[in-house]
Design a protein around this motif. Structure first.
Motif, PDB file in Angstrom:
ATOM      1  N   UNK A  19     -14.631  -8.385 -39.724  1.00 55.29           N
ATOM      2  CA  UNK A  19     -14.846  -7.863 -41.082  1.00 55.29           C
ATOM      3  C   UNK A  19     -15.908  -8.670 -41.829  1.00 55.29           C
ATOM      4  N   UNK A  20     -15.937  -9.979 -41.579  1.00 57.95           N
ATOM      5  CA  UNK A  20     -16.942 -10.832 -42.206  1.00 57.95           C
ATOM      6  C   UNK A  20     -16.849 -10.898 -43.714  1.00 57.95           C
ATOM      7  N   UNK A  21     -15.648 -10.726 -44.254  1.00 56.25           N
ATOM      8  CA  UNK A  21     -15.455 -10.736 -45.703  1.00 56.25           C
ATOM      9  C   UNK A  21     -14.754 -12.014 -46.154  1.00 56.25           C
ATOM     10  N   UNK A  22     -15.185 -12.547 -47.273  1.00 50.65           N
ATOM     11  CA  UNK A  22     -14.518 -13.712 -47.838  1.00 50.65           C
ATOM     12  C   UNK A  22     -13.147 -13.310 -48.374  1.00 50.65           C
ATOM     13  N   UNK A  23     -12.183 -14.180 -48.180  1.00 56.16           N
ATOM     14  CA  UNK A  23     -10.832 -13.943 -48.659  1.00 56.16           C
ATOM     15  C   UNK A  23     -10.448 -15.020 -49.664  1.00 56.16           C
ATOM     16  N   UNK A  24      -9.551 -14.678 -50.562  1.00 58.32           N
ATOM     17  CA  UNK A  24      -9.062 -15.606 -51.581  1.00 58.32           C
ATOM     18  C   UNK A  24      -7.588 -15.875 -51.322  1.00 58.32           C
ATOM     19  N   UNK A  25      -7.224 -17.138 -51.253  1.00 54.79           N
ATOM     20  CA  UNK A  25      -5.828 -17.535 -51.056  1.00 54.79           C
ATOM     21  C   UNK A  25      -5.195 -17.815 -52.414  1.00 54.79           C
ATOM     22  N   UNK A  26      -4.065 -17.197 -52.685  1.00 57.11           N
ATOM     23  CA  UNK A  26      -3.396 -17.366 -53.974  1.00 57.11           C
ATOM     24  C   UNK A  26      -1.889 -17.514 -53.756  1.00 57.11           C
ATOM     25  N   UNK A  50      -2.426  -1.714 -47.880  1.00 55.32           N
ATOM     26  CA  UNK A  50      -3.612  -0.939 -48.250  1.00 55.32           C
ATOM     27  C   UNK A  50      -4.733  -1.845 -48.758  1.00 55.32           C
ATOM     28  N   UNK A  51      -4.372  -2.995 -49.326  1.00 61.43           N
ATOM     29  CA  UNK A  51      -5.356  -3.929 -49.875  1.00 61.43           C
ATOM     30  C   UNK A  51      -5.706  -5.040 -48.895  1.00 61.43           C
ATOM     31  N   UNK A  52      -5.174  -4.950 -47.668  1.00 65.44           N
ATOM     32  CA  UNK A  52      -5.420  -5.953 -46.622  1.00 65.44           C
ATOM     33  C   UNK A  52      -4.919  -7.337 -47.038  1.00 65.44           C
ATOM     34  N   UNK A  53      -3.771  -7.359 -47.692  1.00 63.10           N
ATOM     35  CA  UNK A  53      -3.143  -8.621 -48.086  1.00 63.10           C
ATOM     36  C   UNK A  53      -2.452  -9.216 -46.865  1.00 63.10           C
ATOM     37  N   UNK A  64      10.701 -13.344 -56.911  1.00 59.41           N
ATOM     38  CA  UNK A  64       9.715 -13.283 -55.845  1.00 59.41           C
ATOM     39  C   UNK A  64       8.962 -14.601 -55.741  1.00 59.41           C
ATOM     40  N   UNK A  65       8.627 -14.987 -54.519  1.00 62.49           N
ATOM     41  CA  UNK A  65       7.860 -16.203 -54.239  1.00 62.49           C
ATOM     42  C   UNK A  65       6.825 -15.829 -53.184  1.00 62.49           C
ATOM     43  N   UNK A  66       5.526 -15.888 -53.546  1.00 59.53           N
ATOM     44  CA  UNK A  66       4.487 -15.384 -52.666  1.00 59.53           C
ATOM     45  C   UNK A  66       3.371 -16.392 -52.432  1.00 59.53           C
ATOM     46  N   UNK A  67       2.956 -16.512 -51.173  1.00 59.55           N
ATOM     47  CA  UNK A  67       1.746 -17.247 -50.782  1.00 59.55           C
ATOM     48  C   UNK A  67       0.946 -16.277 -49.921  1.00 59.55           C
ATOM     49  N   UNK A  68      -0.175 -15.813 -50.416  1.00 61.22           N
ATOM     50  CA  UNK A  68      -0.901 -14.732 -49.758  1.00 61.22           C
ATOM     51  C   UNK A  68      -2.411 -14.944 -49.841  1.00 61.22           C
ATOM     52  N   UNK A  69      -3.133 -14.127 -49.068  1.00 56.42           N
ATOM     53  CA  UNK A  69      -4.588 -14.077 -49.191  1.00 56.42           C
ATOM     54  C   UNK A  69      -5.012 -12.620 -49.252  1.00 56.42           C
ATOM     55  N   UNK A  70      -6.163 -12.375 -49.866  1.00 51.68           N
ATOM     56  CA  UNK A  70      -6.658 -11.014 -50.040  1.00 51.68           C
ATOM     57  C   UNK A  70      -8.181 -11.050 -49.982  1.00 51.68           C
ATOM     58  N   UNK A  71      -8.832 -10.014 -49.442  1.00 57.66           N
ATOM     59  CA  UNK A  71     -10.294  -9.987 -49.486  1.00 57.66           C
ATOM     60  C   UNK A  71     -10.769 -10.113 -50.931  1.00 57.66           C
ATOM     61  N   UNK A  72     -11.801 -10.906 -51.137  1.00 58.44           N
ATOM     62  CA  UNK A  72     -12.289 -11.142 -52.498  1.00 58.44           C
ATOM     63  C   UNK A  72     -12.591  -9.833 -53.227  1.00 58.44           C
ATOM     64  N   UNK A  96      -6.142 -21.037 -54.696  1.00 56.89           N
ATOM     65  CA  UNK A  96      -6.200 -22.251 -53.876  1.00 56.89           C
ATOM     66  C   UNK A  96      -7.405 -23.114 -54.242  1.00 56.89           C
ATOM     67  N   UNK A  97      -7.224 -24.423 -54.092  1.00 58.74           N
ATOM     68  CA  UNK A  97      -8.292 -25.385 -54.366  1.00 58.74           C
ATOM     69  C   UNK A  97      -9.422 -25.214 -53.355  1.00 58.74           C
ATOM     70  N   UNK A  98      -9.044 -25.081 -52.100  1.00 57.91           N
ATOM     71  CA  UNK A  98      -9.999 -24.888 -51.014  1.00 57.91           C
ATOM     72  C   UNK A  98      -9.700 -23.555 -50.329  1.00 57.91           C
ATOM     73  N   UNK A  99     -10.729 -22.774 -50.069  1.00 60.68           N
ATOM     74  CA  UNK A  99     -10.538 -21.460 -49.469  1.00 60.68           C
ATOM     75  C   UNK A  99     -10.779 -21.491 -47.960  1.00 60.68           C
ATOM     76  N   UNK A 100     -10.046 -20.643 -47.257  1.00 64.57           N
ATOM     77  CA  UNK A 100     -10.208 -20.489 -45.817  1.00 64.57           C
ATOM     78  C   UNK A 100      -9.830 -19.054 -45.481  1.00 64.57           C
ATOM     79  N   UNK A 101     -10.734 -18.316 -44.865  1.00 67.08           N
ATOM     80  CA  UNK A 101     -10.485 -16.907 -44.589  1.00 67.08           C
ATOM     81  C   UNK A 101      -9.281 -16.679 -43.677  1.00 67.08           C
TER      82      UNK A 101
END
Length: 343
Positions: A19-26, A50-53, A64-72, A96-101
């Motif tokens: 996909x080559x897309x940047x993701x955001x970890x939240x 649907x959002x590729x989470x 709810x308690x969530x640790x997830x990433x999503x395409x930017x 996240x302080x530091x991002x990792x796809x």
């Protein structure tokens, strides 16, 4: 309708690369009475797929308690979807302080009895009577007060690689173990000290603050948004950073660097190092700190016994693992007697 992940971690990693897309970890959490956690869980899964989470989320009757990433490119859509849920409207999303796809490689949403395993009987005290939330600036001011006792509500393997200067860091494996220890250690100071707590994102302190108020502590404070939000605020507001080392996180990144200090050491040779890894022996999978030199020498294993096992053919390794449950009795965190320099 598919309501579970069907791809392996390796398959998902390839898709992320393609996909080559940047993701955001939240991450985020919210305590709220959910009438039917299973229905809520299923609705979340459909919307998030649907959002590729990707990521790990727990849903229960208490919230709810969530640790997830999503395409930017889908971040705003995810935020809007969350805000459309009444009790999540304007929820703070800890970026996240530091991002990792590849911080997460699959989507898992589980229904649990609680969103954090605290071991508490919630009926015995008012869980809504929480401590005072403080910002990074207010937190720093409290730390300068000689009447403050600062407590790290995380586990030993988290605080080992990073913590606030001067914090009490209980030597515990689980959150539930720390509560009675802290109460006993500070029982003489329930009225004359400020009890200030912090954790990764704030969720553990939320329940703990209500518990300690119930136990008679008069001045209870908690760091709003935990270490993650603290780091964001000290950067945006140019505040003094009182955190030393790394912030442990529960995804493929394992940690985020907050300061340049290396306060931990390799569990096998004792040299300064602060990167966690899992033992290459899948029947062990111990989480521990291992420097590159020891990783090469030990074939990424925690002990000579595990090193011998990983040299066996894969089928033989699977045979040895057969019938063994993968529980906390196997997946320990830095407690093996084979580790000479463990905390």
């Amino acid at each position: 309708m598919q309501l579970y992940n069907k791809l392996s971690a390796d398959e998902r990693a390839l898709l992320i690369d393609k996909a080559g897309k940047d993701r955001i970890t939240i991450s985020f959490y919210q305590y709220h009475k959910i009438e039917n956690p299973t229905i809520f869980r299923n609705e979340l899964f459909v919307a998030w797929e649907k959002l590729d989470v990707l990521g790990r989320t727990y849903v229960s009757y208490e919230g709810i308690n969530a640790q997830i990433s999503v395409p930017a490119e889908n971040f705003e859509k995810l935020r809007d979807q969350l805000y459309s849920i009444s009790f999540l409207n304007n929820i703070r999303l800890n970026v996240a302080i530091e991002q990792n796809n590849k911080s997460f490689l699959k989507l898992t949403i589980k229904v649990r009895d609680k969103i954090v395993a605290d071991g508490l009987d919630d009926e015995s005290f008012d869980v809504t009577s929480i401590g005072t939330h403080v910002s990074a600036k207010e937190f720093n001011q409290l730390l300068d007060d000689e009447n403050t006792v600062l407590v790290d509500m995380r586990n030993h393997y988290e605080s080992e690689i990073g913590h606030f200067d001067g914090a009490i860091t209980p030597d515990v494996d689980t959150f539930r173990e720390s509560l009675p220890i802290i109460e006993d250690d500070l029982k003489e100071h329930k009225e004359d000290k400020n009890l200030v707590m912090y954790c990764t994102g704030g969720i553990r302190c939320e329940k703990a603050s209500a518990y300690f108020k119930h136990k008679g502590f008069k001045n209870v404070f908690q760091l709003e948004g935990g270490i993650i939000e603290y780091v964001r605020q000290i950067k945006t507001e140019s505040l003094e950073n009182k955190f030393i080392g790394k912030n442990f996180v529960f995804d493929e990144r394992r940690a985020e660097k907050v300061s340049e200090d290396v306060i931990a050491s390799c569990h096998q040779c004792g040299e300064p190092f602060d990167v966690h890894t899992n033992c290459a022996n899948d029947a062990c999978h111990l989480l521990f700190i291992q420097c590159p030199s020891c990783a090469e020498k030990m074939d990424n294993c925690c002990s000579s016994e595990c090193q011998e096992i990983v040299q066996l053919p894969l089928e033989k390794q699977k045979e040895l693992r057969k019938g063994k449950a993968n529980s906390n009795k196997i997946f320990k965190k830095g407690r093996s007697e084979a580790l000479k320099f463990k905390k």
